[in-house]
Design a protein around this motif. Structure first.
Motif: not given
Length: 289
Positions: A219-233
């Motif tokens: 996937s492409n997440l360039n320049n994304a803003l990730l705030q208090i996000t859960n990426f567990k596993k």
């Protein structure tokens, strides 16, 4: 000459004449017997079959060939309507069906498992919509407002959600592979176990959202803003996260194998336990071993 000699000559002449007469009689009989056969043979030889066409003087005889009409197979087709306006192709019928489904969705906001493939929902207000298990493959949801909606198990592969606003929505287990979420805003969205392979989330914003055990490989997440996000596993193998800005997101047991983190603020990942950073391009440009 004596009388006796004369008598003998007379008798001989008479006998000769009698014989000639008998011959002539026989010949006559033969002629009479042969005459019918001769005439019959003559008739056979002369009388050839003749096709006579009797017409009036003003009409010329014509010989025409009579051709059998070509055999026709009985038609099994239903009578066709001659009105072009009522004759539609399969593609037109499907398009008409999807259009009516869109109308139903916008009026009732209830359309689970509906077929909305390729539907135009640009700018649509889908607040509270029930679209669980719906087929939205290739649909246009650009700038759509999707709040408090149910989309678990929905198919959105190849769909376009450019600049969409998604809030408090359940997309768990949804298929968003190849979807375009450029500049989309995802707030309190549940995307756990979702398929986001090769999705485009460049310049997207996530807040308090759940991507646990989702597949974001490629996937492409360039320049994304990730705030208090859960990426567990979460699977982020081969993903591009250049210039990503992270604020207090969780990456426990996430995999970033061969991912690109260049110029992001994700340098802290190397200090986290159970993170797979094999051959990952780190924020400083170095490749992690």
């Amino acid at each position: 000459m004596t009388e006796n000699n004369k008598s003998h000559r007379f008798q001989g002449t008479t006998a000769l004449l009698g014989g000639v007469a008998a011959i002539l009689t026989a010949v006559g009989s033969l002629v009479l017997a042969l005459k019918p056969e001769s005439q019959t043979a003559s008739n056979i030889a002369i009388q050839q079959p003749i096709l006579e066409v009797k017409t009036s003087p003003s009409v010329q005889p014509q010989i025409s060939e009579v051709k059998a009409a070509p055999s026709q197979k009985p038609s099994t087709d239903a009578p066709q309507n001659s009105s072009p306006a009522l004759v539609t192709s399969t593609e037109d019928t499907v398009s008409l069906s999807v259009s009516k489904t869109v109308e139903h969705l916008l009026q009732t906001k209830v359309c689970p498992a509906c077929n909305l493939q390729g539907a135009n929902l640009q700018g649509a207000d889908l607040q509270g919509a029930d679209l669980q298990g719906a087929n939205l493959q290739g649909a246009n949801l650009n700038s759509a407002r999707i709040n408090n909606a149910k989309l678990s198990g929905a198919i959105l592969s190849g769909a376009s959600l450019n600049n969409a606003r998604v809030q408090d929505t359940d997309l768990s287990g949804a298929n968003l592979s190849g979807a375009n979420l450029t500049k989309a805003q995802l707030s309190s969205v549940n995307l756990s176990h979702a398929d986001l392979r090769n999705a485009n989330l460049s310049e997207a914003g996530t807040f308090n959202s759940n991507f646990s055990e989702a597949d974001l490989s490629g996937s492409n997440l360039n320049n994304a803003l990730l705030q208090i996000t859960n990426f567990k596993k979460t699977n982020l193998n081969n993903a591009s996260l250049e210039l990503v800005r992270d604020q207090d997101s969780k990456f426990d047991e996430a995999t970033f194998q061969k991912a690109n983190l260049k110029s992001s603020n994700l340098s802290r990942l190397k200090d986290l336990p159970n993170i797979n950073l094999t051959e990952t391009i780190m924020p400083d440009g170095t490749v992690h071993k």
